[in-house]
Design an enzyme around this catalytic site. Structure first.
Site, PDB file in Angstrom:
ATOM      1  N   SER A  35     -10.393  -1.377   6.194  1.00  0.00           N
ATOM      2  CA  SER A  35      -9.607  -1.115   4.981  1.00  0.00           C
ATOM      3  C   SER A  35      -8.803  -2.284   4.451  1.00  0.00           C
ATOM      4  O   SER A  35      -8.313  -2.237   3.328  1.00  0.00           O
ATOM      5  CB  SER A  35      -8.660   0.069   5.225  1.00  0.00           C
ATOM      6  OG  SER A  35      -9.407   1.260   5.314  1.00  0.00           O
TER       7      SER A  35
ATOM      8  N   LYS B 173       0.852  -1.183   0.000  1.00  0.00           N
ATOM      9  CA  LYS B 173       0.000   0.000   0.000  1.00  0.00           C
ATOM     10  C   LYS B 173       0.894   1.242   0.000  1.00  0.00           C
ATOM     11  O   LYS B 173       1.836   1.336   0.792  1.00  0.00           O
ATOM     12  CB  LYS B 173      -0.910  -0.023   1.226  1.00  0.00           C
ATOM     13  CG  LYS B 173      -2.044   0.992   1.207  1.00  0.00           C
ATOM     14  CD  LYS B 173      -2.971   0.736   2.388  1.00  0.00           C
ATOM     15  CE  LYS B 173      -4.175   1.670   2.387  1.00  0.00           C
ATOM     16  NZ  LYS B 173      -5.095   1.383   3.518  1.00  0.00           N
TER      17      LYS B 173
ATOM     18  N   SER C  52      -9.743   1.090   2.364  1.00  0.00           N
ATOM     19  CA  SER C  52      -8.857   1.909   1.557  1.00  0.00           C
ATOM     20  C   SER C  52      -7.728   1.140   0.883  1.00  0.00           C
ATOM     21  O   SER C  52      -6.976   1.715   0.101  1.00  0.00           O
ATOM     22  CB  SER C  52      -8.252   3.020   2.431  1.00  0.00           C
ATOM     23  OG  SER C  52      -7.496   2.456   3.498  1.00  0.00           O
TER      24      SER C  52
END
Length: 540
Positions: free
Chosen positions: A246, A143, A222
């Site tokens: 997320s 990420k 996310s």
């Protein structure tokens, strides 16, 4: 748009527009050599299934390599059957195509990854087949908010497009350092949404990421770039973070396993966040994987080999230890609704199917009901806690003048200055934690099966109800997403979640997997893995 808004947009475009264009151009350049593989494929079709299309592109050798588990890839390198470069080229091809199909990457550095694989092969040759560590030659996607030494880290804030991170171990993500030390290969940093506080993935820098099973729907957020990348086989492990769902929502939406560990077992130190300083609900990092075995492998070797507490004083020095669960004595609780929003027909069908399959296998289940008033108050306090970071986010957006996306506005509206008392929030949080702890004890359950979200992967604008995932962030109970083996059926799954999607259309959700969430008590992460093994044995 008012005259002042028009002027502000012009200033934004003049200063930041060229930087965004350059950023996107760099991504396009990285995948250009792979465009030949997707000729003739209409990957902009409304319900495009990238997972299916990927299978038609790969060679049999590429499929064989990229469908291996981490243990298998390590063993095959030790035996000399595969080199790190063999493994890398197969995964990088999938990763580049995954980005073409879903726009899942924030940054690609394919040649750098190739050179790293060559270095690892050279090490093995010079050390009589010995490997650097348990992640030797394994492609791992990250990420993008994890600070990467020698590269820019934006966390999808336009104002951070010049935020270059020095190659300094005190500034780079500790998790990246641990993985690199033990042999990982990096080549892709994945997308997250504006503010990193959506259950969708869309930002002003690179745009929207799409679901690999159905382009019209979201990959979740996310960590949606990770879920899209991993579902398309871009890496063995994709590293996400979770403060409100997320990791879990993206894993559920893209048919993966994903763990939100108990906080302070996996370090997020040296990650970029607009919510830094809010400590009522902590973020937790963890892997998304296609194989449960890989999830367990990652947690064991990251924790026991990496010992993150050595570099991060906030970590609990708790090693990963094997657990055993007696299948004949275990009881699975089943939560059918959070009492605020009843789930869609698809999710309800998945819950019923799991209950039936467990019953057929003589494994005990028990439907659990929760107090509506307590749940309503807990969700309100959860949103208020998230809202505490609104001033910081607003400063970051103002620094560039970037336009706010619809789900960013939803998040910013969580803030309620009139009732947002930190002490009151924390007291209520602890009361709800104790309520759930006692619920497990009083009901005699080992695990709790529940929805992760009110529906399967959603049309992005509908992703406004966080409670099925965020309730467990509030109380810090660990969770793993698991597969039911079912997919959405528009002929059967005709009703959406109650009260939140007025224009629900069953035809929007074709191809989508139905995944659910398993929860255990705090610090029972290892036991949770064993619970998923039981479910997999029964369901898959």
């Amino acid at each position: 748009m008012t005259q002042s808004e028009t002027a502000s947009a012009d200033v934004f475009q003049e200063k930041w527009g060229p930087k965004i264009e350059a950023y996107r151009a760099a991504l396009a350049k990285e995948v250009e050599p792979y465009k030949k593989y997707v000729k003739g494929i209409d990957y902009n079709a409304e319900h495009f299934n990238a997972v299916e299309a990927m299978e038609s592109i790969l060679t049999e050798d590429e499929k064989a390599i990229t469908n291996c588990t981490a243990k298998q890839l390590i063993a095959k390198q030790k035996s000399g059957e595969y080199t790190a470069l063999d493994i890398y080229e197969a995964f990088a091809k999938r990763g580049a195509i995954a980005h073409i199909f879903t726009n899942c990457a924030m940054e690609l550095f394919i040649e750098e990854g190739r050179e790293r694989a060559k270095e690892l092969d050279k090490y093995r040759e010079e050390h009589n087949g010995e490997l650097v560590g348990p992640f030797h030659g394994l492609p791992i996607t990250l990420k993008e908010l994890m600070k990467y030494g020698g590269k820019v880290t934006t966390a999808s804030y336009v104002c951070y497009l010049d935020n270059f991170i020095e190659k300094d171990p005190r500034k780079e993500s500790i998790s990246i350092q641990i993985l690199r030390k033990h042999g990982a290969v990096f080549y892709m940093r994945t997308s997250q949404p504006q503010s990193v506080m959506h259950l969708d993935t869309d930002n002003v820098i690179t745009g929207r990421t799409t679901n690999p099973y159905n382009r019209k729907t979201s990959p979740g957020g996310s960590s949606g770039g990770e879920s899209a990348a991993v579902a398309l086989g871009a890496s063995v492990f994709g590293i996400g973070s979770d403060i409100g769902g997320s990791i879990r929502v993206p894993a559920a939406f893209c048919g993966l396993y994903g763990i939100r560990p108990t906080c302070k077992r996996v370090t997020g130190l040296n990650s970029l966040s607009g919510g830094a300083g809010q400590e009522s609900i902590f973020s937790s990092q963890g892997p998304l994987t296609r194989h449960l075995e890989d999830l367990e492998y990652y947690m064991e070797h990251y924790i026991n080999g990496g010992k993150p507490w050595i570099q991060d004083p906030n970590m609990i020095p708790l090693e990963w230890k094997k657990e055993t669960v007696d299948k004949e004595a275990v009881t699975f609780g089943v939560l059918l609704t959070d009492t605020l929003v009843d789930p869609s027909d698809a999710i309800a069908r998945g819950l019923k199917y799991v209950q039936e399959k467990l019953g057929t296998s003589n494994i005990k289940t028990k439907v659990i009901t929760i107090d509506h008033g307590k749940m309503k108050e807990a969700f309100k306090q959860t949103l208020h806690i998230y809202g505490q970071s609104r001033p910081t986010h607003e400063k970051l957006f103002a620094a560039s003048g970037e336009p706010l996306l619809p789900l960013t506005k939803v998040f910013l509206n969580f803030a309620n200055p009139e009732t947002n008392d930190v002490l009151v929030n924390n007291i209520l949080k602890e009361e709800f934690k104790l309520y759930f702890h006692r619920l497990f004890q009083d009901e005699g359950i080992d695990f709790l099966i529940s929805p992760t979200s009110p529906n399967v992967a959603e049309v992005p604008k509908n992703l406004t109800h966080w409670n099925y995932s965020s309730m467990f962030n509030l109380i810090d109970f660990p969770n793993i997403i698991f597969k039911t083996g079912l997919t959405y059926d528009p002929e059967v799954d005709v009703k959406g979640p109650t009260g939140i999607i007025p224009d629900f259309n069953p035809a929007d959700y074709v191809n989508l997997p139905i995944n659910l969430q398993l929860t255990a008590l705090r610090h029972q992460d290892e036991k949770l893995v064993e619970g998923i093994k039981i479910l997999d044995e029964v369901l898959l």
